[in-house]
Design a protein around this motif. Structure first.
Motif, PDB file in Angstrom:
ATOM      1  N   VAL A  27       0.856  -1.178   0.000  1.00 53.71           N
ATOM      2  CA  VAL A  27       0.000   0.000   0.000  1.00 53.71           C
ATOM      3  C   VAL A  27       0.896   1.232   0.000  1.00 53.71           C
ATOM      4  O   VAL A  27       1.831   1.324   0.803  1.00 53.71           O
ATOM      5  N   GLU A  28       0.644   2.151  -0.929  1.00 51.32           N
ATOM      6  CA  GLU A  28       1.444   3.371  -1.029  1.00 51.32           C
ATOM      7  C   GLU A  28       1.431   4.136   0.286  1.00 51.32           C
ATOM      8  O   GLU A  28       0.413   4.212   0.965  1.00 51.32           O
ATOM      9  N   GLY A  29       2.594   4.679   0.631  1.00 48.90           N
ATOM     10  CA  GLY A  29       2.698   5.490   1.833  1.00 48.90           C
ATOM     11  C   GLY A  29       2.894   4.697   3.108  1.00 48.90           C
ATOM     12  O   GLY A  29       2.873   5.264   4.192  1.00 48.90           O
ATOM     13  N   THR A  30       3.082   3.379   2.997  1.00 51.72           N
ATOM     14  CA  THR A  30       3.254   2.562   4.200  1.00 51.72           C
ATOM     15  C   THR A  30       4.650   1.944   4.256  1.00 51.72           C
ATOM     16  O   THR A  30       4.857   0.976   4.965  1.00 51.72           O
ATOM     17  N   GLY A  31       5.604   2.522   3.541  1.00 46.82           N
ATOM     18  CA  GLY A  31       6.931   1.938   3.436  1.00 46.82           C
ATOM     19  C   GLY A  31       7.851   2.145   4.612  1.00 46.82           C
ATOM     20  O   GLY A  31       8.927   1.567   4.650  1.00 46.82           O
ATOM     21  N   ASP A  32       7.477   2.943   5.604  1.00 46.88           N
ATOM     22  CA  ASP A  32       8.373   3.229   6.726  1.00 46.88           C
ATOM     23  C   ASP A  32       8.790   1.969   7.474  1.00 46.88           C
ATOM     24  O   ASP A  32       9.950   1.808   7.811  1.00 46.88           O
ATOM     25  N   ALA A  33       7.869   1.087   7.746  1.00 48.31           N
ATOM     26  CA  ALA A  33       8.181  -0.152   8.460  1.00 48.31           C
ATOM     27  C   ALA A  33       8.095  -1.338   7.518  1.00 48.31           C
ATOM     28  O   ALA A  33       7.750  -2.437   7.921  1.00 48.31           O
ATOM     29  N   GLY A  34       8.409  -1.121   6.257  1.00 44.66           N
ATOM     30  CA  GLY A  34       8.322  -2.176   5.263  1.00 44.66           C
ATOM     31  C   GLY A  34       7.078  -2.055   4.423  1.00 44.66           C
ATOM     32  O   GLY A  34       7.110  -2.251   3.238  1.00 44.66           O
ATOM     33  N   GLY A  35       5.971  -1.731   5.053  1.00 44.70           N
ATOM     34  CA  GLY A  35       4.744  -1.516   4.316  1.00 44.70           C
ATOM     35  C   GLY A  35       3.710  -2.587   4.539  1.00 44.70           C
ATOM     36  O   GLY A  35       4.008  -3.671   5.028  1.00 44.70           O
ATOM     37  N   LEU A  36       2.486  -2.261   4.173  1.00 44.33           N
ATOM     38  CA  LEU A  36       1.391  -3.220   4.211  1.00 44.33           C
ATOM     39  C   LEU A  36       1.394  -3.981   2.898  1.00 44.33           C
ATOM     40  O   LEU A  36       1.177  -3.393   1.839  1.00 44.33           O
ATOM     41  N   LEU A  37       1.660  -5.256   2.969  1.00 43.97           N
ATOM     42  CA  LEU A  37       1.778  -6.077   1.766  1.00 43.97           C
ATOM     43  C   LEU A  37       0.424  -6.476   1.214  1.00 43.97           C
ATOM     44  O   LEU A  37      -0.536  -6.687   1.963  1.00 43.97           O
ATOM     45  N   ARG A  38       0.389  -6.622  -0.093  1.00 44.86           N
ATOM     46  CA  ARG A  38      -0.793  -7.099  -0.808  1.00 44.86           C
ATOM     47  C   ARG A  38      -0.330  -7.885  -2.033  1.00 44.86           C
ATOM     48  O   ARG A  38       0.803  -7.733  -2.487  1.00 44.86           O
ATOM     49  N   ILE A  39      -1.240  -8.691  -2.570  1.00 40.63           N
ATOM     50  CA  ILE A  39      -1.057  -9.274  -3.896  1.00 40.63           C
ATOM     51  C   ILE A  39      -1.995  -8.488  -4.799  1.00 40.63           C
ATOM     52  O   ILE A  39      -3.192  -8.402  -4.535  1.00 40.63           O
ATOM     53  N   ASP A  40      -1.450  -7.899  -5.851  1.00 41.71           N
ATOM     54  CA  ASP A  40      -2.230  -7.086  -6.785  1.00 41.71           C
ATOM     55  C   ASP A  40      -2.502  -7.935  -8.028  1.00 41.71           C
ATOM     56  O   ASP A  40      -1.589  -8.557  -8.564  1.00 41.71           O
ATOM     57  N   PHE A  41      -3.755  -7.962  -8.475  1.00 39.83           N
ATOM     58  CA  PHE A  41      -4.164  -8.797  -9.597  1.00 39.83           C
ATOM     59  C   PHE A  41      -4.526  -7.955 -10.815  1.00 39.83           C
ATOM     60  O   PHE A  41      -5.088  -6.871 -10.685  1.00 39.83           O
ATOM     61  N   ASP A  42      -4.234  -8.499 -11.993  1.00 39.92           N
ATOM     62  CA  ASP A  42      -4.603  -7.897 -13.272  1.00 39.92           C
ATOM     63  C   ASP A  42      -4.152  -6.450 -13.374  1.00 39.92           C
ATOM     64  O   ASP A  42      -2.993  -6.153 -13.178  1.00 39.92           O
ATOM     65  N   GLU A  43      -5.074  -5.534 -13.662  1.00 32.01           N
ATOM     66  CA  GLU A  43      -4.729  -4.115 -13.774  1.00 32.01           C
ATOM     67  C   GLU A  43      -4.267  -3.611 -12.412  1.00 32.01           C
ATOM     68  O   GLU A  43      -4.939  -3.859 -11.407  1.00 32.01           O
ATOM     69  N   PRO A  44      -3.152  -2.879 -12.366  1.00 28.93           N
ATOM     70  CA  PRO A  44      -2.652  -2.398 -11.075  1.00 28.93           C
ATOM     71  C   PRO A  44      -3.665  -1.493 -10.370  1.00 28.93           C
ATOM     72  O   PRO A  44      -4.277  -0.631 -10.991  1.00 28.93           O
ATOM     73  N   GLU A  45      -3.849  -1.742  -9.072  1.00 31.66           N
ATOM     74  CA  GLU A  45      -4.704  -0.864  -8.279  1.00 31.66           C
ATOM     75  C   GLU A  45      -3.964   0.432  -8.022  1.00 31.66           C
ATOM     76  O   GLU A  45      -2.762   0.434  -7.765  1.00 31.66           O
ATOM     77  N   GLU A  46      -4.691   1.525  -8.055  1.00 33.92           N
ATOM     78  CA  GLU A  46      -4.102   2.854  -7.932  1.00 33.92           C
ATOM     79  C   GLU A  46      -3.359   3.059  -6.613  1.00 33.92           C
ATOM     80  O   GLU A  46      -2.311   3.685  -6.568  1.00 33.92           O
ATOM     81  N   ARG A  47      -3.861   2.519  -5.534  1.00 34.75           N
ATOM     82  CA  ARG A  47      -3.254   2.752  -4.224  1.00 34.75           C
ATOM     83  C   ARG A  47      -2.123   1.790  -3.889  1.00 34.75           C
ATOM     84  O   ARG A  47      -1.535   1.848  -2.811  1.00 34.75           O
TER      85      ARG A  47
END
Length: 90
Positions: A27-47
């Motif tokens: 998730v954008e903006g959550t990189g300070d502690a590594g970030g909130l991970l996700r698996i993104d499918f098909d078209e990239p999600e904006e966030r």
């Protein structure tokens, strides 16, 4: 009824995601502690910002996560259900 499974195996997670056109992301903006991970499918999600599998698994291990996932839905079709959970409670 289909059941979910839990794994910490990097190859299993990567194969499951890629079989469903999934990519590692955070998730954008959550990189300070590594970030909130996700698996993104098909078209990239904006966030979500795409990251490498190496970075994904480094954050995954640093946060002691496990991957909860489902192979198929009740009708037999491929499931994309997944969730990253605390390894100690998985």
């Amino acid at each position: 009824m289909t059941t979910s499974q839990t794994t910490t195996d990097h190859d299993t997670i990567r194969q499951w995601a890629e079989a469903r056109n999934g990519r590692p992301a955070r998730v954008e903006g959550t990189g300070d502690a590594g970030g909130l991970l996700r698996i993104d499918f098909d078209e990239p999600e904006e966030r979500l910002e795409e990251i490498s599998w190496d970075e994904f698994f480094a954050i995954f291990e640093d946060n002691s996560l496990a991957f909860l996932y489902q192979e198929t839905l009740e009708d037999g079709s491929t499931s994309r259900f997944n969730k990253l959970v605390d390894r100690t409670t998985a």
